[in-house]
Design an enzyme around this catalytic site. Structure first.
Site, PDB file in Angstrom:
ATOM      1  N   HIS A 160       2.077  -4.408   8.729  1.00 22.44           N
ATOM      2  CA  HIS A 160       3.313  -4.086   8.381  1.00 22.44           C
ATOM      3  C   HIS A 160       4.388  -3.532   9.508  1.00 22.44           C
ATOM      4  CE1 HIS A 160       2.488  -4.911   4.190  1.00 22.44           C
ATOM      5  NE2 HIS A 160       1.460  -4.275   4.219  1.00 22.44           N
ATOM      6  N   HIS A 174       0.901  -1.138  -0.136  1.00 24.75           N
ATOM      7  CA  HIS A 174       0.063   0.130  -0.011  1.00 24.75           C
ATOM      8  C   HIS A 174       0.825   1.044  -0.060  1.00 24.75           C
ATOM      9  CE1 HIS A 174      -3.151  -3.088   0.929  1.00 24.75           C
ATOM     10  NE2 HIS A 174      -3.859  -2.145   1.046  1.00 24.75           N
TER      11      HIS A 174
END
Length: 296
Positions: A252, A210
């Protein structure tokens, strides 16, 4: 005669018993002669027999030292034959210690920042809003939106920009998926990938897909669209928030996000170097649709 013979035999037995090493401490006087013609040992033999236990101890100590010497030699030879990689693990360098420390700090901070990882987390009530923000940077969302805009565009310039953006998005998805498969780094929290993540092959943590996509798209739009200053600021802020949303969701690490931003900028630079012209874009459109007629 029998009495003299018995006396001599008793003296001979006494001398032979006292000459033994275990009874030497009881015999205060040194033994002289052979003890009346008997077969008792002399002084030299008694001293030699007294020394034998010490000599035996010395010999056993020498024998016990031999295997230790051979063991030390084997250890020296094995250390000489040891590869450099093992030596670095046993005696790590300053660079290795610094890298391990930074990774430990990264994992600790990423776990603390995963405040929306679960509904029971400290910011669990905001999880749906953060997930919606992350959805705006998903690869499938941008690919579908670009295709829809491409079908509705009726200008050559618009189609040229949209075709190049579509190729950049496909390049970003494929590159990030390949790097993730090579590195296979897991996120700070154990989570099962969602349906869209499986479609976009976003299974692992490094690099952040992303963040890469948001950086590439924002730079692309800033370079090829004429936008007002507030919109440009909002676009940069959107890219940063999309990258942070995945950290807040526990997907993440911080280093994954930073590397994702860098990879997105690299994808933008690569697409700028291989930018497709308008005629090439029209050819690709006609091949993909089978009914598209290029502009005259």
């Amino acid at each position: 005669m029998p009495s003299n013979y018995n006396a001599r035999s008793r003296a001979r037995e006494r001398n032979s018993v006292l000459s033994r090493p275990e009874f030497m401490s009881l015999n205060h006087q040194p033994l002289r002669g052979g003890g009346g013609g008997g077969g008792g040992p002399g002084p030299s033999e008694s001293r030699g027999s007294a020394r034998r236990p010490g000599q035996n101890k010395h010999q056993t100590s020498q024998q016990s030292e031999e295997p230790t010497d051979s063991g030390s030699k084997d250890r020296r030879e094995s250390s000489k034959m040891m590869p450099e990689e093992d030596c670095m693990q046993l005696n790590p360098s300053f660079k290795g210690i610094a890298m391990n420390s930074l990774l430990a700090i990264d994992i600790c901070l990423s776990k603390r920042m995963g405040v929306c990882a679960y509904t029971s987390s400290s910011w669990g009530g905001c999880r749906s809003m953060v997930a919606l923000l992350a959805l705006t940077g998903h690869g499938i969302t941008w690919i579908i939106g670009t295709i829809v805009c491409l079908t509705r565009s009726n200008t050559l310039a618009g189609q040229e920009v949209l075709v190049n953006l579509l190729l950049a998005l496909i390049l970003d998805v494929m590159t990030v998926a390949g790097v993730q498969r090579l590195v296979k780094r897991k996120g700070p929290w154990e989570m099962t990938p969602g349906f869209l993540d499986c479609v976009a092959m976003d299974f692992y943590s490094f690099p952040a897909a992303h963040a890469s996509r948001a950086a590439m798209v924002s730079k692309f739009l800033l370079s090829h669209l004429v936008l007002a200053v507030p919109l440009r600021i909002l676009l940069v802020l959107w890219a940063f928030l999309v990258g942070m949303s995945r950290v807040l969701l526990g997907r993440h690490h911080l280093t994954d996000m930073v590397c994702g931003f860098a990879l997105g900028m690299l994808h933008f630079s690569l697409m700028e170097s291989v930018w497709l012209s308008s005629s090439t874009c029209q050819t690709l459109i006609s091949i993909s649709t089978f009914s598209w007629s290029p502009f005259s």
